[in-house]
Design a protein around this motif. Structure first.
Motif, PDB file in Angstrom:
ATOM      1  N   THR A  43      87.214  21.741  16.826  1.00  0.00           N
ATOM      2  CA  THR A  43      86.699  22.864  17.604  1.00  0.00           C
ATOM      3  C   THR A  43      87.737  23.375  18.586  1.00  0.00           C
ATOM      4  OG1 THR A  43      85.656  21.358  19.176  1.00  0.00           O
ATOM      5  CG2 THR A  43      84.289  22.199  17.371  1.00  0.00           C
ATOM      6  N   ALA A  44      88.680  22.543  18.992  1.00  0.00           N
ATOM      7  CA  ALA A  44      89.735  22.982  19.894  1.00  0.00           C
ATOM      8  C   ALA A  44      90.828  23.751  19.166  1.00  0.00           C
ATOM      9  CB  ALA A  44      90.342  21.780  20.616  1.00  0.00           C
ATOM     10  N   CYS A  45      90.792  23.738  17.849  1.00  0.00           N
ATOM     11  CA  CYS A  45      91.831  24.374  17.045  1.00  0.00           C
ATOM     12  C   CYS A  45      91.380  25.733  16.539  1.00  0.00           C
ATOM     13  CB  CYS A  45      92.231  23.463  15.894  1.00  0.00           C
ATOM     14  SG  CYS A  45      93.000  21.942  16.429  1.00  0.00           S
ATOM     15  N   SER A  46      90.657  26.459  17.364  1.00  0.00           N
ATOM     16  CA  SER A  46      90.255  27.813  17.015  1.00  0.00           C
ATOM     17  C   SER A  46      90.297  28.662  18.282  1.00  0.00           C
ATOM     18  CB  SER A  46      88.851  27.832  16.404  1.00  0.00           C
ATOM     19  OG  SER A  46      87.887  27.464  17.352  1.00  0.00           O
ATOM     20  N   MET A  47      90.336  29.964  18.065  1.00  0.00           N
ATOM     21  CA  MET A  47      90.341  30.888  19.188  1.00  0.00           C
ATOM     22  C   MET A  47      89.448  32.073  18.828  1.00  0.00           C
ATOM     23  SD  MET A  47      93.472  32.919  21.065  1.00  0.00           S
ATOM     24  CE  MET A  47      94.234  33.247  19.510  1.00  0.00           C
ATOM     25  N   ALA A  82      89.929  32.892  14.896  1.00  0.00           N
ATOM     26  CA  ALA A  82      91.055  32.447  14.066  1.00  0.00           C
ATOM     27  C   ALA A  82      91.114  30.921  14.130  1.00  0.00           C
ATOM     28  CB  ALA A  82      92.361  33.042  14.571  1.00  0.00           C
ATOM     29  N   TYR A  83      91.352  30.318  12.979  1.00  0.00           N
ATOM     30  CA  TYR A  83      91.424  28.864  12.873  1.00  0.00           C
ATOM     31  C   TYR A  83      92.838  28.427  12.523  1.00  0.00           C
ATOM     32  CZ  TYR A  83      86.391  29.534  12.489  1.00  0.00           C
ATOM     33  OH  TYR A  83      85.095  29.909  12.715  1.00  0.00           O
ATOM     34  N   VAL A 132      92.642  36.175   6.155  1.00  0.00           N
ATOM     35  CA  VAL A 132      93.772  35.253   6.124  1.00  0.00           C
ATOM     36  C   VAL A 132      94.967  35.961   6.734  1.00  0.00           C
ATOM     37  CG1 VAL A 132      92.997  33.985   4.081  1.00  0.00           C
ATOM     38  CG2 VAL A 132      94.486  35.947   3.799  1.00  0.00           C
ATOM     39  N   TYR A 133      95.803  35.187   7.395  1.00  0.00           N
ATOM     40  CA  TYR A 133      97.050  35.739   7.907  1.00  0.00           C
ATOM     41  C   TYR A 133      98.046  35.830   6.760  1.00  0.00           C
ATOM     42  CZ  TYR A 133      95.723  35.587  12.775  1.00  0.00           C
ATOM     43  OH  TYR A 133      95.111  35.839  13.980  1.00  0.00           O
ATOM     44  N   THR A 134      98.678  36.995   6.607  1.00  0.00           N
ATOM     45  CA  THR A 134      99.685  37.181   5.568  1.00  0.00           C
ATOM     46  C   THR A 134     101.079  36.855   6.083  1.00  0.00           C
ATOM     47  OG1 THR A 134      99.806  39.538   6.118  1.00  0.00           O
ATOM     48  CG2 THR A 134      98.316  38.889   4.317  1.00  0.00           C
ATOM     49  N   ASP A 135     101.246  36.869   7.399  1.00  0.00           N
ATOM     50  CA  ASP A 135     102.438  36.351   8.086  1.00  0.00           C
ATOM     51  C   ASP A 135     101.995  36.026   9.509  1.00  0.00           C
ATOM     52  OD1 ASP A 135     102.720  38.674   9.768  1.00  0.00           O
ATOM     53  OD2 ASP A 135     104.004  39.637   8.300  1.00  0.00           O
ATOM     54  N   HIS A 136     102.913  35.708  10.403  1.00  0.00           N
ATOM     55  CA  HIS A 136     102.508  35.265  11.732  1.00  0.00           C
ATOM     56  C   HIS A 136     101.887  36.354  12.605  1.00  0.00           C
ATOM     57  CE1 HIS A 136     106.503  36.880  12.615  1.00  0.00           C
ATOM     58  NE2 HIS A 136     106.133  36.947  13.875  1.00  0.00           N
TER      59      HIS A 136
END
Length: 112
Positions: free
Chosen positions: A17-21, A42-43, A65-69
């Motif tokens: 749960t700490a690894c999301s924003m 975002a996870y 999904v992220y396609t890049d950063h």
């Protein structure tokens, strides 16, 4: 032994749960008739989801999904049966995006 398993499970849940924003989302359809608010989460691992709630009662959920950063893309599925793609560009935890739901174009911002 059982208490060790429970402790490990609780620790894992706290880490996950700490690894999301989660950030707020605001926008409108190009017609200007429908505004919406919502949130995007975002996870870790480059995936996420976005929920928007239209001023006309429309609700849409999109996985992305992220396609890049800095960039991501996904697809909305809405309560009225329509669906469509969206994409966004982020700088840190803020950014802008566009999408299409049926024949309607939408623009949005996210973050604080």
């Amino acid at each position: 032994m059982k208490s060790l398993y429970i402790l490990a499970s609780v620790a894992a849940l706290m880490i996950l749960t700490a690894c999301s924003m989660t950030v707020p989302v605001r926008g409108q359809f190009s017609s200007g008739e429908v505004a919406f608010t919502g949130n995007a989460t975002a996870y870790i691992g480059g995936k996420g989801e976005m929920m928007i709630f239209g001023s006309n009662g429309l609700t849409c959920k999109g996985n992305f999904v992220y396609t890049d950063h800095r960039r991501g893309e996904g697809t909305f599925t809405c309560s009225d049966g329509r669906s469509g793609p969206f994409s966004f560009a982020a700088i840190g935890s803020s950014g802008t995006g566009t999408g299409k739901i049926g024949n309607d174009i939408l623009t949005f911002t996210f973050g604080n």
